[in-house]
Design a protein around this motif. Structure first.
Motif: not given
Length: 322
Positions: A227-238, A248-257, A301-306
């Motif tokens: 979930f945290v990886y997905a949150l950060l991954d989406f954030w980096s694009r958004y 944004a996290l809940t309703y935007e296309p490509g967001g974790p929600g 990427e390193e932070t997300k993978l961590q």
């Protein structure tokens, strides 16, 4: 700001590559090992995916192409741009092993791996049907023909040059990726579980043969690290901002929600735990009536993978201390 890459003028849709075969058990490991054997030899890609691969895998040419497609789409390998062999990715090396160091989940037995593969397929716009289904489709239930018609209408509106047959085949592959087939006299329970992603339970069959529904609500097997990886991954694009809104996290296309088919309360439950999970690097805030996540770290990427690999209960992963 709205995040709708499918509606951008320069968007290039993709409805093929899988050769109508859904992702199957063992394919990502096979693809990773195949590429790992050849990536340092500097030969062209035919060495990796040509006649030798057909013989090694014991499948036809189309299925070999499908195996490569899924491994690329899931971020396990990366296609070469210069005619040389494909290369393995850091993610693939961590999961499946690298230079004699055992991978953390080579047989994809951990639920985190399956959720991550789903995220890779559905959260980015490289696979149009996947992104549209988990990011744009407004209803809970659907039929196969409804999906084909709605995507066909979108393609027509956007002037995408794609045939109805191609869309139909892509939708069929999408459904087989997530919805287990009903066992019959000729198809046992194991055969009905054609794709590992059916284990996520995101899509269920209902009623008649072509009726389906998205299973929205809490996901007990969705791990905190993914979930945290997905949150950060989406954030980096958004957004480049240090805050990201709840909406944004809940309703935007490509967001974790949307991608994980979570209800609003499910997202809130996970966001309120962020500060403990990330030791304060991410925190949930409702100050001044603004519901948002605040970050105190850069996204790389390193932070997300961590955070991702914290799910696997190991502090030493493929030679790297996290």
């Amino acid at each position: 700001m709205p995040y709708k890459p499918l509606l951008e003028a320069n968007y290039r849709p993709s409805f093929s590559g899988h050769e109508t075969f859904p992702l199957r058990y063992g394919w990502l490991k096979k693809a990773f090992e195949r590429v790992a054997e050849t990536e340092h030899d500097h030969h062209n890609k035919s060495l990796c995916w040509g006649e030798d691969a057909i013989a090694k895998f014991g499948v036809g040419k189309n299925m070999v192409a499908s195996i490569r497609h899924w491994a690329t789409s899931c971020g396990i390998i990366q296609e070469s741009k210069n005619g040389h062999s494909d290369i393995t990715t850091t993610l693939g090396q961590k999961l499946f092993g690298n230079n004699g160091i055992k991978g953390i989940d080579p047989y994809m037995e951990h639920p985190a791996t399956l959720w991550l593969m789903h995220w890779k397929l559905a959260a980015q716009d490289k696979k149009t049907t996947w992104f549209w289904a988990f990011g744009h489709y407004p209803a809970v239930t659907f039929t196969r023909s409804q999906f084909v018609q709605k995507i066909g209408r979108l393609a027509q509106d956007r002037d995408w040059r794609v045939s109805n047959t191609t869309i139909k085949n892509d939708v069929a592959c999408f459904i087989r990726t997530y919805a287990a087939r009903q066992p019959t006299g000729k198809t046992g329970h194991d055969d009905a579980l054609e794709s590992p992603l059916t284990e996520l339970g995101l899509i269920k069959t209902i009623g008649e043969k072509d009726g389906f529904r998205f299973v929205r609500g809490p996901k007990a097997t969705l791990t905190d690290g993914v979930f945290v990886y997905a949150l950060l991954d989406f954030w980096s694009r958004y957004s480049d901002a240090n805050t990201l809104s709840f909406e944004a996290l809940t309703y935007e296309p490509g967001g974790p929600g949307r991608v994980f088919a979570l209800e609003e309360n499910d997202v809130v439950d996970r966001l309120t735990a962020l500060e403990d999970i990330t030791s304060g690097e991410l925190r949930w805030s409702e100050a001044a009536g603004l519901k948002q996540v605040v970050r105190n770290i850069d996204i790389d990427e390193e932070t997300k993978l961590q955070y991702l690999f914290s799910d696997y209960g190991s502090s030493k992963i493929a030679g790297t201390i996290w």
